[in-house]
Design a protein around this motif. Structure first.
Motif, mmCIF file in Angstrom:
data_model
loop_
_atom_site.group_PDB
_atom_site.id
_atom_site.type_symbol
_atom_site.label_atom_id
_atom_site.label_comp_id
_atom_site.label_asym_id
_atom_site.label_seq_id
_atom_site.Cartn_x
_atom_site.Cartn_y
_atom_site.Cartn_z
ATOM 1 N N PHE A 1 0.769 -1.293 -0.140
ATOM 2 C CA PHE A 1 0.057 -0.074 -0.003
ATOM 3 C C PHE A 1 0.966 1.227 -0.059
ATOM 4 C CE2 PHE A 1 -2.503 -3.380 2.414
ATOM 5 C CZ PHE A 1 -3.443 -3.360 1.703
ATOM 6 N N GLY B 1 -0.388 4.177 1.457
ATOM 7 C CA GLY B 1 -0.893 5.019 2.415
ATOM 8 C C GLY B 1 -1.955 5.906 1.980
ATOM 9 N N SER B 2 -2.303 5.980 0.693
ATOM 10 C CA SER B 2 -3.467 7.224 0.581
ATOM 11 C C SER B 2 -4.282 6.488 -0.839
ATOM 12 C CB SER B 2 -2.659 8.481 0.081
ATOM 13 O OG SER B 2 -2.042 8.321 -1.046
ATOM 14 N N THR C 1 -3.736 3.708 -2.673
ATOM 15 C CA THR C 1 -4.102 2.323 -2.636
ATOM 16 C C THR C 1 -4.379 1.751 -1.447
ATOM 17 O OG1 THR C 1 -2.281 2.092 -4.502
ATOM 18 C CG2 THR C 1 -2.799 -0.023 -3.203
ATOM 19 N N TYR C 2 -5.657 0.979 -1.323
ATOM 20 C CA TYR C 2 -6.063 0.293 -0.077
ATOM 21 C C TYR C 2 -7.204 -0.727 -0.497
ATOM 22 C CZ TYR C 2 -9.988 3.540 -1.322
ATOM 23 O OH TYR C 2 -10.799 4.216 -1.909
ATOM 24 N N SER D 1 -11.510 -0.369 6.122
ATOM 25 C CA SER D 1 -10.426 0.178 5.385
ATOM 26 C C SER D 1 -8.946 -0.687 5.656
ATOM 27 C CB SER D 1 -10.200 1.618 5.172
ATOM 28 O OG SER D 1 -9.988 2.269 6.103
ATOM 29 N N GLY E 1 -5.108 -0.413 4.849
ATOM 30 C CA GLY E 1 -4.136 0.433 4.265
ATOM 31 C C GLY E 1 -3.779 1.659 3.912
ATOM 32 N N ALA E 2 -5.152 2.371 4.476
ATOM 33 C CA ALA E 2 -5.546 3.880 4.119
ATOM 34 C C ALA E 2 -6.459 4.333 5.269
ATOM 35 C CB ALA E 2 -5.985 4.013 2.788
ATOM 36 N N ARG E 3 -6.303 5.532 5.685
ATOM 37 C CA ARG E 3 -7.149 6.369 6.494
ATOM 38 C C ARG E 3 -8.116 7.148 5.451
ATOM 39 N NH1 ARG E 3 -5.354 9.788 11.794
ATOM 40 N NH2 ARG E 3 -7.358 9.233 12.744
#
Length: 178
Positions: A37, A39-40, A42-43, A170, A172-174
């Motif tokens: 991932f 972090g933004s 790709t999740y 979710s 891999g991302a917030r």
């Protein structure tokens, strides 16, 4: 265990398949295969899942790139910041929190319980650049945090885990979906 595509299968009995968003990088994981991932963008989004009602446990393998000095979301049921009131009540999150003073990262877990966000954060710096097994459990009285099977932090709480308004997980991302 997938190696390509836009879905991440769930091997748990009754588990819901996740939708891979962004440009996923599939590769070897600690056990079978894994996703990388960014972090933004790709999740994995699991559109619905069985919500905890009294107790909760979350775990998985993670390998965070060496040099990471920012917050990292492993898995969460929240939209934006984990909240206990309003339209965006979330239930939990597991990830890394960055120290603004020195850039170090520590494993942290949080749950929404009654009017509070209850958080347990490891005192030691998280090992980057290698596979780590991370987990937390919330048993109705204590939130416990684990790295590689060893308890690293715990905290008491007195209220029930809140039912979430957010239907998804979710990974891999917030996310802050509208």
């Amino acid at each position: 265990d997938s190696t390509s595509g836009s879905t991440a299968t769930n091997s748990a009995q009754g588990g819901v398949t996740g939708a891979v968003n962004g440009t996923a990088a599939w590769g070897a994981g600690k056990i079978a295969n894994a996703l990388s991932f960014d972090g933004s963008s790709t999740y994995v989004l699991v559109s619905n899942y069985a919500k905890a009602q009294g107790e909760l446990g979350v775990s998985g393998w993670g390998n965070v790139a060496a040099g990471t000095a920012t917050d990292v979301a492993f898995i969460r049921n929240a939209q934006g910041a984990l909240a206990v009131g309003g339209a965006n009540v979330g239930q939990f999150e597991l990830g890394l929190v960055a120290n603004a003073d020195d850039g170090s990262v520590r494993l942290s877990a949080a749950i929404g319980a009654g009017p509070n966000i209850v958080r347990a954060t490891a005192p030691g710096v998280f090992t980057l650049g290698s596979w780590q097994y991370v987990a937390f459990s919330a048993d109705g009285a204590q939130l416990r945090l684990y790295v590689n099977g060893q308890e690293v932090a715990s905290t008491d709480y007195a209220a029930a885990i809140n039912p979430p308004n957010i239907p998804y997980l979710s990974i891999g991302a917030r996310l802050a979906l509208a």
